[in-house]
Scaffold this active site. Structure first.
Site, mmCIF file in Angstrom:
data_model
loop_
_atom_site.group_PDB
_atom_site.id
_atom_site.type_symbol
_atom_site.label_atom_id
_atom_site.label_comp_id
_atom_site.label_asym_id
_atom_site.label_seq_id
_atom_site.Cartn_x
_atom_site.Cartn_y
_atom_site.Cartn_z
ATOM 1 N N GLU A 8 0.822 -1.218 0.000
ATOM 2 C CA GLU A 8 0.000 0.000 0.000
ATOM 3 C C GLU A 8 0.856 1.269 0.000
ATOM 4 O O GLU A 8 0.316 2.371 0.127
ATOM 5 C CB GLU A 8 -0.921 0.027 1.230
ATOM 6 N N HIS A 16 -7.926 -1.004 8.208
ATOM 7 C CA HIS A 16 -9.130 -1.767 7.836
ATOM 8 C C HIS A 16 -10.030 -1.828 9.065
ATOM 9 O O HIS A 16 -10.498 -2.895 9.450
ATOM 10 C CB HIS A 16 -8.761 -3.187 7.400
ATOM 11 N N HIS A 73 -3.112 3.923 7.339
ATOM 12 C CA HIS A 73 -4.100 3.192 6.524
ATOM 13 C C HIS A 73 -4.607 2.016 7.354
ATOM 14 O O HIS A 73 -3.801 1.209 7.836
ATOM 15 C CB HIS A 73 -3.477 2.699 5.226
ATOM 16 N N HIS A 117 -12.904 -1.531 1.276
ATOM 17 C CA HIS A 117 -11.517 -1.802 1.683
ATOM 18 C C HIS A 117 -11.181 -1.192 3.046
ATOM 19 O O HIS A 117 -10.877 -1.922 3.978
ATOM 20 C CB HIS A 117 -10.597 -1.282 0.572
ATOM 21 N N TYR A 125 -17.247 17.142 15.828
ATOM 22 C CA TYR A 125 -15.867 16.630 15.936
ATOM 23 C C TYR A 125 -15.372 16.065 14.623
ATOM 24 O O TYR A 125 -14.203 16.230 14.259
ATOM 25 C CB TYR A 125 -15.785 15.587 17.064
HETATM 26 ZN ZN LIG Z 1 -5.533 -2.036 2.889
#
Ligand SMILES: [Zn+2]
Length: 215
Positions: free
Chosen positions: A70, A91, A89, A156, A116
Site C-alpha cells: 500500500e 481496515h 491506513h 476496503h 468533531y
Molecule cells: Zn488495505
C-alpha cells in the site's frame, strides 16, 4: 523521539483502539524527502526498527524491509500536500463497513453528524474500488480535486494524513467513530448538522469542507 519510536508508538495506539483487526493496516512518516513505511506483513502492535522500509517520494525503495504494497497510497497523500507528515491506513471495522455502502455525497462519504468529525477530519470522499496494492490508488488520492486529509477506499478501508503521527492516529480514531455513528443512525430519521454550522466549524478549525455552496 526518533521517527521509528514514534511509528512504534503509533502502531500500538492503533491496535489498542481496535483499528487493526487481524494485524491489518500500515503506517508511515515523512522524513525530509523520504518516507518510512511499515514493511509487508508487519504487525502494528509489534513494530521494531527492522519492520520499516525507506522510500523516496517517487516510490523508489531506498533501504530496509520490503515495503507494504500500500506504499503508493501513502505516497499519494504526501505528494498532494507538504503539510501531510504522517499517514495511517486501516481496515477498521466501521470504516470498512461504511466503505461498502453508497457515499453520502460526492465530496464526503460520511455525513456531518457531529462537530468533531467536521473539525478534526473534514470531508472524506469515497475513492473507487481497486484491488489492494494497486498503484492507481495513489493516483486517485493524489489527484482528488477537493482538499482532503482522509478518504475511504471502496470495500476496503480508510486512509488518513496528519501533521505528525499522533495527529494522524487521532484523526483515524475520530474517522472510525464518525463511520460508526453514521452506521448507527443510517436507519433512522437522523438530523445532520446544518450546512451553515458545518461551514462555520470548517472555517474556524481550518478543516476541509467544500460543499454545498451557500450564500
Ligand atoms: Zn488495505
Amino acid at each position: 523521539m526518533t521517527a521509528v519510536d514514534a511509528l512504534v508508538a503509533a502502531g500500538r495506539r492503533l491496535v489498542e483502539a481496535g483499528l487493526s483487526p487481524g494485524s491489518s493496516g500500515n503506517i508511515s512518516a515523512r522524513e525530509g524527502d523520504e518516507i518510512l513505511v511499515t514493511g509487508t506483513g508487519a504487525e502494528l502492535g509489534r513494530l521494531e526498527a527492522s519492520s520499516f522500509s525507506r522510500f523516496s517520494l517517487d516510490g523508489e525503495h531506498r533501504s530496509g524491509a520490503r515495503g507494504s504494497k500500500e506504499t503508493p497510497l501513502h505516497i499519494g497523500l504526501y505528494r498532494r500536500d507538504d503539510a501531510h507528515r504522517a499517514v495511517v491506513h486501516v481496515h477498521s471495522p466501521h470504516a470498512v463497513a461504511l466503505s461498502c455502502t453508497e457515499p453520502w455525497a460526492a465530496h464526503s462519504a460520511i455525513p456531518p453528524l457531529t462537530p468533531y468529525f467536521v473539525m478534526r477530519v473534514g470531508q472524506t470522499p469515497l475513492l473507487p474500488y481497486r484491488h489492494p496494492g494497486d498503484p492507481a490508488l495513489g493516483d486517485d488520492v493524489r489527484s482528488w480535486p477537493q482538499p482532503i486529509r482522509a478518504a475511504l477506499l471502496a470495500n476496503h478501508g480508510a486512509v488518513v494524513a496528519g501533521a505528525d503521527l499522533g495527529d494522524a492516529v487521532d484523526r483515524a480514531i475520530e474517522l472510525e467513530e464518525a463511520c460508526r455513528i453514521a452506521l448507527l443512525t443510517a436507519a433512522t430519521t437522523r438530523r445532520e448538522l446544518d450546512p451553515r454550522a458545518v461551514r462555520e466549524l470548517a472555517e474556524r478549525w481550518g478543516s476541509p469542507w467544500s460543499a454545498p455552496t451557500l450564500d
